[in-house]
Design a protein around this motif. Structure first.
Motif, mmCIF file in Angstrom:
data_model
loop_
_atom_site.group_PDB
_atom_site.id
_atom_site.type_symbol
_atom_site.label_atom_id
_atom_site.label_comp_id
_atom_site.label_asym_id
_atom_site.label_seq_id
_atom_site.Cartn_x
_atom_site.Cartn_y
_atom_site.Cartn_z
ATOM 1 N N ALA A 147 1.463 -7.121 -14.529
ATOM 2 C CA ALA A 147 1.766 -7.713 -13.229
ATOM 3 C C ALA A 147 2.079 -6.637 -12.199
ATOM 4 N N ALA A 148 2.797 -5.604 -12.614
ATOM 5 C CA ALA A 148 3.095 -4.502 -11.707
ATOM 6 C C ALA A 148 1.805 -3.828 -11.238
ATOM 7 N N ALA A 149 0.887 -3.604 -12.178
ATOM 8 C CA ALA A 149 -0.378 -2.965 -11.830
ATOM 9 C C ALA A 149 -1.218 -3.840 -10.903
ATOM 10 N N VAL A 150 -1.252 -5.130 -11.187
ATOM 11 C CA VAL A 150 -2.032 -6.062 -10.363
ATOM 12 C C VAL A 150 -1.498 -6.106 -8.935
ATOM 13 N N LEU A 151 -0.170 -6.227 -8.787
ATOM 14 C CA LEU A 151 0.397 -6.302 -7.446
ATOM 15 C C LEU A 151 0.278 -4.970 -6.705
ATOM 16 N N LEU A 152 0.418 -3.861 -7.418
ATOM 17 C CA LEU A 152 0.218 -2.558 -6.774
ATOM 18 C C LEU A 152 -1.199 -2.452 -6.209
ATOM 19 N N ALA A 153 -2.189 -2.851 -6.998
ATOM 20 C CA ALA A 153 -3.576 -2.789 -6.545
ATOM 21 C C ALA A 153 -3.811 -3.744 -5.377
ATOM 22 N N PHE A 154 -3.280 -4.956 -5.481
ATOM 23 C CA PHE A 154 -3.459 -5.973 -4.448
ATOM 24 C C PHE A 154 -2.848 -5.514 -3.123
ATOM 25 N N TYR A 155 -1.607 -5.040 -3.162
ATOM 26 C CA TYR A 155 -0.943 -4.605 -1.942
ATOM 27 C C TYR A 155 -1.575 -3.334 -1.378
ATOM 28 N N PHE A 156 -2.059 -2.468 -2.246
ATOM 29 C CA PHE A 156 -2.711 -1.245 -1.772
ATOM 30 C C PHE A 156 -3.982 -1.589 -1.012
ATOM 31 N N ILE A 157 -4.735 -2.544 -1.513
ATOM 32 C CA ILE A 157 -5.961 -2.978 -0.818
ATOM 33 C C ILE A 157 -5.598 -3.575 0.542
ATOM 34 N N LEU A 158 -4.551 -4.386 0.573
ATOM 35 C CA LEU A 158 -4.120 -4.971 1.845
ATOM 36 C C LEU A 158 -3.682 -3.884 2.829
ATOM 37 N N ALA A 159 -3.002 -2.856 2.335
ATOM 38 C CA ALA A 159 -2.556 -1.761 3.194
ATOM 39 C C ALA A 159 -3.747 -0.982 3.741
ATOM 40 N N LEU A 160 -4.808 -0.832 2.939
ATOM 41 C CA LEU A 160 -6.007 -0.152 3.408
ATOM 42 C C LEU A 160 -6.715 -0.977 4.478
ATOM 43 N N ILE A 161 -6.747 -2.286 4.288
ATOM 44 C CA ILE A 161 -7.417 -3.171 5.231
ATOM 45 C C ILE A 161 -6.647 -3.262 6.544
ATOM 46 N N ASN A 162 -5.314 -3.370 6.440
ATOM 47 C CA ASN A 162 -4.484 -3.542 7.624
ATOM 48 C C ASN A 162 -3.257 -2.636 7.561
ATOM 49 N N PRO A 163 -3.445 -1.334 7.789
ATOM 50 C CA PRO A 163 -2.328 -0.396 7.664
ATOM 51 C C PRO A 163 -1.206 -0.642 8.666
ATOM 52 N N SER A 164 -1.507 -1.290 9.782
ATOM 53 C CA SER A 164 -0.461 -1.574 10.769
ATOM 54 C C SER A 164 0.415 -2.746 10.344
ATOM 55 N N GLY A 165 -0.085 -3.561 9.423
ATOM 56 C CA GLY A 165 0.667 -4.727 8.994
ATOM 57 C C GLY A 165 1.397 -4.537 7.676
ATOM 58 N N MET A 166 1.024 -3.506 6.935
ATOM 59 C CA MET A 166 1.661 -3.270 5.630
ATOM 60 C C MET A 166 1.689 -1.775 5.351
ATOM 61 N N GLY A 167 2.843 -1.274 4.977
ATOM 62 C CA GLY A 167 2.989 0.144 4.711
ATOM 63 C C GLY A 167 2.975 0.467 3.231
ATOM 64 N N LEU A 168 2.952 1.749 2.928
ATOM 65 C CA LEU A 168 2.959 2.174 1.534
ATOM 66 C C LEU A 168 4.292 1.855 0.859
ATOM 67 N N GLY A 169 5.353 1.753 1.650
ATOM 68 C CA GLY A 169 6.631 1.345 1.071
ATOM 69 C C GLY A 169 6.543 -0.048 0.479
ATOM 70 N N ASP A 170 5.848 -0.954 1.170
ATOM 71 C CA ASP A 170 5.637 -2.300 0.652
ATOM 72 C C ASP A 170 4.820 -2.259 -0.630
ATOM 73 N N VAL A 171 3.820 -1.384 -0.640
ATOM 74 C CA VAL A 171 2.972 -1.247 -1.829
ATOM 75 C C VAL A 171 3.804 -0.814 -3.027
ATOM 76 N N LYS A 172 4.637 0.189 -2.839
ATOM 77 C CA LYS A 172 5.453 0.708 -3.940
ATOM 78 C C LYS A 172 6.476 -0.322 -4.417
ATOM 79 N N LEU A 173 7.055 -1.060 -3.478
ATOM 80 C CA LEU A 173 8.016 -2.091 -3.860
ATOM 81 C C LEU A 173 7.342 -3.199 -4.656
ATOM 82 N N SER A 174 6.090 -3.487 -4.351
ATOM 83 C CA SER A 174 5.388 -4.576 -5.038
ATOM 84 C C SER A 174 5.318 -4.353 -6.543
ATOM 85 N N GLY A 175 5.216 -3.099 -6.973
ATOM 86 C CA GLY A 175 5.164 -2.822 -8.401
ATOM 87 C C GLY A 175 6.464 -3.172 -9.106
#
Length: 222
Positions: free
Chosen positions: A119-147
């Motif tokens: 689950a940690a890996a899935v959410l990390l990948a999911f949030y990372f993709i979202l951050a790449l698509i919309n970097p102004s709406g989601m930061g890498l801090g959110d990505v790291k917390l998702s794991g």
């Protein structure tokens, strides 16, 4: 007995958050009122109290309680300065996974540990993709917390992961609409997503408790 344990856990978490208050404010480097009203203490107390109702025993209780304190600090800092500091997020990875490893060994819950990692890996990948698509709406801090939140919810079960993740986006959208309607933010303004992620995880855990027909009583698997 469970209630007493929950109260004790809440008090320990509140005390830990209070002791870390000065460090938190220095880390945020801000005089925001969010950092001065004791919000982190209240959140840590609530998280510690709830942790006892999800834990099978001492190993996951300690893990959940530590995560509750970390999330209390992160939510407060994110509200104040729109940041989720690595100095809190990254050290929590060995704490969470180390704690869940001990819990898996104590309670023979290796399947739960594997699910938490997945689950940690899935959410990390999911949030990372979202951050790449919309970097102004989601930061890498959110990505790291998702794991971290993914590991917590994954330990409980996949329904908790899905419910917690969906709830985070619904909550964030609702908050954005309210702030826009109140003209507190503009269409291009940033909104702290960390608090929605944490509240979503709490709701996902609550969904797990309801879906399983009650709470996981502390010590039941010991």
């Amino acid at each position: 007995m469970l209630f007493v344990t929950a109260v004790a856990s809440g008090l320990v978490c509140a005390g830990s958050a209070a002791a870390l208050g000065r460090w938190m404010r220095g880390l945020a480097d801000s005089d925001s009122r969010w950092l001065r009203i004791g919000l982190h203490i209240v959140l840590a107390a609530a998280g510690g109290f709830g942790a006892a109702y999800l834990a099978r025993g001492w190993a996951d209780l300690v893990t959940f309680a530590a995560l509750a304190v970390a999330c209390a600090l992160l939510v407060t800092i994110d509200l104040a300065v729109f940041r989720l500091p690595d100095k809190i997020v990254l050290p929590m990875y060995p704490v969470v996974f180390g704690g869940l490893l001990v819990a898996a060994a104590v309670y023979s819950e290796w399947g739960s540990l594997g699910r938490a990692a997945a689950a940690a890996a899935v959410l990390l990948a999911f949030y990372f993709i979202l951050a790449l698509i919309n970097p102004s709406g989601m930061g890498l801090g959110d990505v790291k917390l998702s794991g971290l939140l993914g590991a917590f919810l994954g330990w409980l079960g996949w329904p908790a992961v899905m419910a917690g993740t969906l709830a985070a986006f619904v909550i964030n959208a609702a908050v954005a609409l309210v702030l826009l309607a109140a003209r507190r933010v503009g269409a291009k303004s940033g909104i702290a997503f960390g608090p929605a992620m944490v509240i979503g995880a709490v709701l996902g855990a609550a969904y797990f408790a309801v879906r399983s027909g009650g709470v996981a009583l502390l010590g039941a698997a010991a």
